[in-house]
Every structure is written in C-alpha cells, then in structure tokens.
Motif scaffolding. Structure first.
Motif, PDB file in Angstrom:
ATOM      1  N   MET A  65      20.599  -1.335  -9.688  1.00  9.08           N
ATOM      2  CA  MET A  65      21.922  -1.420  -9.075  1.00  9.08           C
ATOM      3  C   MET A  65      22.025  -0.394  -7.935  1.00  9.08           C
ATOM      4  SD  MET A  65      25.663  -0.940 -10.893  1.00  9.08           S
ATOM      5  CE  MET A  65      25.593  -2.414 -11.884  1.00  9.08           C
ATOM      6  N   THR A  66      22.420  -0.843  -6.759  1.00 12.56           N
ATOM      7  CA  THR A  66      22.540   0.082  -5.632  1.00 12.56           C
ATOM      8  C   THR A  66      23.818   0.900  -5.763  1.00 12.56           C
ATOM      9  OG1 THR A  66      23.809  -1.414  -4.258  1.00 12.56           O
ATOM     10  CG2 THR A  66      21.421  -1.618  -4.132  1.00 12.56           C
ATOM     11  N   ALA A  67      23.929   1.904  -4.903  1.00 13.25           N
ATOM     12  CA  ALA A  67      25.119   2.761  -4.948  1.00 13.25           C
ATOM     13  C   ALA A  67      26.387   1.958  -4.672  1.00 13.25           C
ATOM     14  CB  ALA A  67      24.964   3.884  -3.931  1.00 13.25           C
ATOM     15  N   ASP A  68      26.292   1.074  -3.674  1.00 12.43           N
ATOM     16  CA  ASP A  68      27.473   0.277  -3.344  1.00 12.43           C
ATOM     17  C   ASP A  68      27.877  -0.617  -4.518  1.00 12.43           C
ATOM     18  OD1 ASP A  68      27.848   1.362  -0.918  1.00 12.43           O
ATOM     19  OD2 ASP A  68      26.894  -0.250   0.224  1.00 12.43           O
ATOM     20  N   GLN A  69      26.871  -1.197  -5.148  1.00 10.36           N
ATOM     21  CA  GLN A  69      27.169  -2.070  -6.300  1.00 10.36           C
ATOM     22  C   GLN A  69      27.808  -1.275  -7.427  1.00 10.36           C
ATOM     23  OE1 GLN A  69      23.214  -3.575  -6.809  1.00 10.36           O
ATOM     24  NE2 GLN A  69      23.676  -5.547  -5.861  1.00 10.36           N
ATOM     25  N   LEU A  70      27.329  -0.061  -7.593  1.00  2.00           N
ATOM     26  CA  LEU A  70      27.882   0.784  -8.649  1.00  2.00           C
ATOM     27  C   LEU A  70      29.343   1.124  -8.360  1.00  2.00           C
ATOM     28  CD1 LEU A  70      27.277   2.438 -11.235  1.00  2.00           C
ATOM     29  CD2 LEU A  70      26.892   4.373  -9.723  1.00  2.00           C
ATOM     30  N   ILE A  71      29.603   1.464  -7.113  1.00  2.00           N
ATOM     31  CA  ILE A  71      30.987   1.792  -6.743  1.00  2.00           C
ATOM     32  C   ILE A  71      31.883   0.568  -6.926  1.00  2.00           C
ATOM     33  CG2 ILE A  71      32.463   2.363  -4.770  1.00  2.00           C
ATOM     34  CD1 ILE A  71      30.292   4.316  -3.890  1.00  2.00           C
ATOM     35  N   LEU A  72      31.377  -0.592  -6.541  1.00  2.00           N
ATOM     36  CA  LEU A  72      32.173  -1.814  -6.700  1.00  2.00           C
ATOM     37  C   LEU A  72      32.433  -2.104  -8.178  1.00  2.00           C
ATOM     38  CD1 LEU A  72      30.505  -3.967  -3.929  1.00  2.00           C
ATOM     39  CD2 LEU A  72      32.934  -3.419  -4.078  1.00  2.00           C
ATOM     40  N   GLN A 112      24.769   9.705   3.740  1.00  2.00           N
ATOM     41  CA  GLN A 112      23.514   8.960   3.800  1.00  2.00           C
ATOM     42  C   GLN A 112      22.516   9.508   2.783  1.00  2.00           C
ATOM     43  OE1 GLN A 112      22.918   6.212   5.744  1.00  2.00           O
ATOM     44  NE2 GLN A 112      21.103   6.087   4.462  1.00  2.00           N
ATOM     45  N   ALA A 113      22.445  10.838   2.711  1.00  2.00           N
ATOM     46  CA  ALA A 113      21.502  11.455   1.777  1.00  2.00           C
ATOM     47  C   ALA A 113      21.885  11.149   0.328  1.00  2.00           C
ATOM     48  CB  ALA A 113      21.462  12.960   2.007  1.00  2.00           C
ATOM     49  N   SER A 114      23.185  11.251   0.033  1.00  2.00           N
ATOM     50  CA  SER A 114      23.591  10.986  -1.346  1.00  2.00           C
ATOM     51  C   SER A 114      23.457   9.507  -1.684  1.00  2.00           C
ATOM     52  CB  SER A 114      25.016  11.482  -1.601  1.00  2.00           C
ATOM     53  OG  SER A 114      25.903  10.967  -0.652  1.00  2.00           O
ATOM     54  N   GLU A 162      20.332   5.507  -4.896  1.00  2.00           N
ATOM     55  CA  GLU A 162      19.438   4.362  -5.107  1.00  2.00           C
ATOM     56  C   GLU A 162      18.391   4.696  -6.171  1.00  2.00           C
ATOM     57  OE1 GLU A 162      18.093   3.356  -1.219  1.00  2.00           O
ATOM     58  OE2 GLU A 162      20.075   2.598  -0.625  1.00  2.00           O
ATOM     59  N   ASP A 163      18.022   5.973  -6.238  1.00  2.00           N
ATOM     60  CA  ASP A 163      17.064   6.395  -7.272  1.00  2.00           C
ATOM     61  C   ASP A 163      17.756   6.645  -8.610  1.00  2.00           C
ATOM     62  OD1 ASP A 163      15.011   6.294  -5.466  1.00  2.00           O
ATOM     63  OD2 ASP A 163      15.286   8.371  -4.823  1.00  2.00           O
ATOM     64  N   ALA A 164      18.981   7.136  -8.539  1.00  2.00           N
ATOM     65  CA  ALA A 164      19.690   7.488  -9.777  1.00  2.00           C
ATOM     66  C   ALA A 164      21.123   6.994  -9.685  1.00  2.00           C
ATOM     67  CB  ALA A 164      19.643   8.999  -9.977  1.00  2.00           C
ATOM     68  N   PRO A 165      21.318   5.688  -9.755  1.00  2.00           N
ATOM     69  CA  PRO A 165      22.659   5.142  -9.509  1.00  2.00           C
ATOM     70  C   PRO A 165      23.715   5.579 -10.511  1.00  2.00           C
ATOM     71  CG  PRO A 165      21.157   3.427 -10.278  1.00  2.00           C
ATOM     72  CD  PRO A 165      20.316   4.635 -10.018  1.00  2.00           C
ATOM     73  N   ALA A 166      23.309   5.950 -11.719  1.00  2.00           N
ATOM     74  CA  ALA A 166      24.313   6.311 -12.714  1.00  2.00           C
ATOM     75  C   ALA A 166      24.507   7.815 -12.832  1.00  2.00           C
ATOM     76  CB  ALA A 166      23.920   5.736 -14.074  1.00  2.00           C
ATOM     77  N   ASP A 167      23.824   8.553 -12.003  1.00  4.33           N
ATOM     78  CA  ASP A 167      23.922  10.012 -12.121  1.00  4.33           C
ATOM     79  C   ASP A 167      25.307  10.481 -11.678  1.00  4.33           C
ATOM     80  OD1 ASP A 167      21.781  12.646 -11.988  1.00  4.33           O
ATOM     81  OD2 ASP A 167      23.801  12.865 -11.177  1.00  4.33           O
ATOM     82  N   PRO A 168      26.042  11.123 -12.561  1.00  2.05           N
ATOM     83  CA  PRO A 168      27.422  11.487 -12.219  1.00  2.05           C
ATOM     84  C   PRO A 168      27.527  12.533 -11.115  1.00  2.05           C
ATOM     85  CG  PRO A 168      26.781  12.439 -14.331  1.00  2.05           C
ATOM     86  CD  PRO A 168      25.674  11.523 -13.928  1.00  2.05           C
ATOM     87  N   VAL A 169      26.572  13.457 -11.082  1.00  2.00           N
ATOM     88  CA  VAL A 169      26.657  14.503 -10.059  1.00  2.00           C
ATOM     89  C   VAL A 169      26.469  13.901  -8.673  1.00  2.00           C
ATOM     90  CG1 VAL A 169      25.618  16.627  -9.198  1.00  2.00           C
ATOM     91  CG2 VAL A 169      25.891  16.273 -11.654  1.00  2.00           C
ATOM     92  N   ILE A 170      25.450  13.043  -8.559  1.00  2.00           N
ATOM     93  CA  ILE A 170      25.195  12.418  -7.258  1.00  2.00           C
ATOM     94  C   ILE A 170      26.385  11.550  -6.857  1.00  2.00           C
ATOM     95  CG2 ILE A 170      23.595  11.015  -5.914  1.00  2.00           C
ATOM     96  CD1 ILE A 170      22.341  13.529  -6.926  1.00  2.00           C
ATOM     97  N   ASN A 171      26.953  10.844  -7.834  1.00  3.72           N
ATOM     98  CA  ASN A 171      28.133  10.031  -7.539  1.00  3.72           C
ATOM     99  C   ASN A 171      29.278  10.890  -7.025  1.00  3.72           C
ATOM    100  OD1 ASN A 171      28.366   6.992  -8.273  1.00  3.72           O
ATOM    101  ND2 ASN A 171      26.874   7.842  -9.701  1.00  3.72           N
TER     102      ASN A 171
END
Lengths: 191, 247
Positions: free
Chosen positions: A1-8, B201-203, B208-217
């Motif tokens: 899941m990409t970041a955008d997908q996660l946010i969505l 962009q960096a985050s 993409e490597d750690a989509p569920a990581d709360p800190v990165i989010n």
C-alpha cells in the motif's frame, strides 16, 4: 500500500489527520476552481466548504481509477455548478447566447482594462465565464460542458467565443500592448 | 482583400490555419495580430489553471462540519495518547497503541519537536549571551527539579505528551500570529515551502517502505500541515491582488 493509499484509507475511516492532509494538499487547487467558477469571493467561500464536505462524503466511492486530485476536481466542478444553479447565478444563461447585447457590453467595457485574467473573467456574464473557465482554464470539452450545463455543445461554443472576444478587449494592454485592439470589431471587412 | 471572420480568428487561437488562411495572415498584419492576441489569451487561461489564491476554507470550520456529518470520527492524536492509570479502557484503533516501540516512537517525535523549540529559542538569543545552566534558567531549573518526581515511565511519558500538545498549540499560535513582518517574508516563505516539499517527498518515499509506520506518517502529515500554513502565510504576505503561480 502506498502512502497516498494509506492516507485515503485512513480518511475513509474518518481519521482527522488523514482528512486534513487531503484537504491541505488539494485545497489550493480545489478552492481556486470554485473561486473561478463563482467569480464572487463571498459566494465562493460559502460553496467551497460544501464542496469539501461532498468530496469527503463521496470518498468511500473513490476507487482510484484517477488521481485523487483529478477525482476531487471533478466533484468540485459539479458541486459548484449545482450550487450556482441553486442561487440562480446561471439561470437562463443560455438565453444570453441570442441576446444581442454585444454592442452594449462593448460600450460599457470601453475604458476598462483588467489587470489580470482573473479580474477580466469577473466582468463576464455568469454563463460566459462558466464556459470559458471550464473550457479554456480547466480543459473540459464542449461536449462535457454541454452535459454538465444541460445545453448543446454549439451553445457552449458560442458562449466561449463571446467570452474570448470580451476578454481580448479587456486584456488588450496585456496581450497586445504594442497595437491597440479594435474593441472586438474585427469583422470580415476589407484590409 | 477581406479580413478573416472574427469567430475564425478566435478559433485560430487554438487551431492551425488552412493554407489559404496562412497566406492571408502572412499578408494582413491586423489579422495576424488578432490571431496572436487570441493565442496569448489561451496561454493566459492555461496558466490560470495552475494558479492558486487565498484559501476559501478553514480547517476549523470544515472539521466541525465533518464531525457533524459523521465523516470525521476519530483524531489521529489518540494514537499517541497515554491512558492515565485507573482510566476505564476505551475502544482504540488496534495499531500504533500498544507496545514499547510505539512509546519510543512517540518519545522520539517529542524529542524532535523539543529540538525545534530549543533551536528556535536559541536562534533568538544573542550570540554573545553566555550559555546558562539549568540552575541559572528558571524554566530549565523547574524541569531539573521535577526530574526525579515521576513514579513510573507511564507518568513521565504522559507528561511528555502533555508537553507535546502544548508545543503544538504554541507552534500553531506562533505560525498564525508571527509578530515579525518585513518585506523579505515572501522569500522566507518560498524557501520554507521548497524545504517542506523536500521533507514531504522524503517522508513519502519512506512511507513507501514502511506505510504503516506511525512516526513516518506523523512526519508526513506534520509537513503537509506546515506546508499549508506556510502557503497561507505566503499568500497573506504578498501585496493585495497578487497570487501565487509558483514559488
């Protein structure tokens, strides 16, 4: 899941920060299209919040076929047009097409020069502005415009030409500063 | 020789002339000028599509409406909120709540935030001012005096989170009530926006490597929020009527 997908996904679940992230990322462009279509800052402010609520309301139906920004933009346009209809900003606008008011408008325009295309667009009639914004600014086709406004594509084209001719006069000093425009009177006369 | 019809000239703003029309345009300066003017108008319109103006919506107002609609049901901040001992258990999202790693992540985030505060404070202190010890600084002294007053890690972390929330409120206040205003501000905001874009962009790449990581989010969302505030500040710092096309 990409970041955008996660946010969505989180936004669909009602997560505040995810919703805020989507709003924060896309509101500059969404708000801009609402403002352009309304041509009135106060009205645009009223409609913009409704637009965002509608976008988030529709979020569960977003399947990712298009970029979120594109999808949200479409909702913004449709919702704004619906809202404008309700406040009768574009009521009977198609009648304007046959309205022989060009000469009157030309007289009232004389001497007025807009500082920017944004200011010039506010001088257009609601119908002409809507078509111009949708076609020349937002990239909609005449068929798409006709479908959204409930008119013919020929009607859309007529409004567009009318809008361009008026903007050309209002922005003469910007787009033609070395040779004064002829107030739109360029007809098939002799050279 | 007749001029080209006005409607055709308008159309030529976005389409190519026929050979006959091309020959006419080559010989008739007035028609050629009209064609160029309509092309220029098209370009202005296209550029307008990429421009943004002052925001029409505010998050405070929108979020209240979203809550009323039931579209916003939980705050992400809950994921980092400790439950004081003795508080009845409440339903919370499964991820990000339990486990020492989440607490460490939160503490790390707080340290970053604290670092920003310290950095900002340090920047406002004259370089000639001698470095003070905790005992000489009333604020640091207070912190030092409390250092041994916590009875558990949970209690200490709860204090950290309270401080974090206080920091966020103060930072938001300062960002929206910046007392320093000079004519260089737009440049400062532009530079900040460019830097925040890099952070986002960096985050994003990290997510993409750690989509569920709360800190990165949190980093991503915090950067997005700061970007939004800066964009608004930039807009309000420009002369009336100016709009942001790029930065």
């Amino acid at each position: 899941m990409t970041a955008d997908q996660l946010i969505l996904k989180r936004a669909r679940d009602g997560d505040e920060e995810a919703l805020r992230s989507l709003w924060s990322q896309h509101s500059p462009h969404i708000d801009a299209v609402v403002r352009r279509l309304c041509g009135d800052a106060e009205l645009a402010a009223d409609i913009a919040q409704e637009v965002w609520i509608q976008i988030f309301r529709a979020l569960p139906g977003y399947r990712g076929e298009a970029q979120f920004g594109t999808w949200a933009h479409r909702i913004a346009v449709n919702r704004t047009l619906n809202a404008l209809r309700k406040v009768r900003r574009i009521e009977k606008w198609e009648v304007d097409i046959d309205d022989d008011s060009a000469a009157t408008e030309m007289d009232s325009d004389r001497g007025f020069l807009a500082e920017s295309i944004d200011e010039a667009m506010r001088q257009l009639s609601p119908g002409a502005r809507t078509v111009f914004v949708l076609h020349d600014v937002e990239g909609y086709t005449h068929e798409e415009i006709a479908e959204r406004l409930g008119i013919t594509s020929g009607g859309s084209k007529s409004q567009l030409f009318k809008a361009r001719a008026k903007l050309r006069r209002l922005l003469a000093h910007v787009i033609d500063d070395t040779w004064p425009a002829r107030n739109g009177s360029h007809a098939a006369s002799a050279c | 020789m007749l001029h080209l019809p006005a409607d055709r000239l308008i159309e030529l703003g976005e389409s190519e002339p026929t050979n006959t029309e091309l020959a006419h345009l080559g010989a008739c300066a007035e028609c050629e000028r009209e064609r160029r003017a309509y092309r220029a108008l098209r370009e202005l319109a296209s550029a307008e599509g990429a421009s943004v103006g002052a925001p029409l919506t505010s998050w405070d107002s929108l979020s209240a409406a979203l809550r009323d609609e039931g579209l916003m049901t939980r705050k992400s901040a809950q994921i980092l909120t400790l439950t004081p001992p003795g508080t009845p258990a409440v339903a919370r999202p499964r991820r990000w709540h339990t486990g020492a790693w989440a607490l460490r992540a939160a503490a790390a985030l707080l340290l970053v935030a604290g670092g920003v505060v310290i950095g900002k404070s340090a920047a406002s202190v004259e370089m000639s001012q001698p470095q003070t010890t905790a005992a000489a600084d009333p604020t640091l002294g207070t912190v030092a005096n409390f250092a041994g007053s916590y009875t558990s890690n949970a209690e200490a972390l709860a204090a950290l989170y309270r401080a974090q929330r206080e920091y966020e409120r103060a930072a938001t206040f300062l960002m929206t009530n910046n007392p320093v205003a000079d004519e260089t501000e737009p440049d400062v905001y532009r530079a900040r926006l460019a830097a925040l874009d890099n952070v986002m962009q960096a985050s994003m790449t990290a997510l993409e490597d750690a989509p569920a990581d709360p800190v990165i989010n949190r980093y991503y969302i915090a950067a997005a929020g700061a970007r939004e505030s800066t964009l608004r500040q930039l807009q309000t710092s420009l002369p009336p009527g100016s709009r942001i096309d790029s930065y």
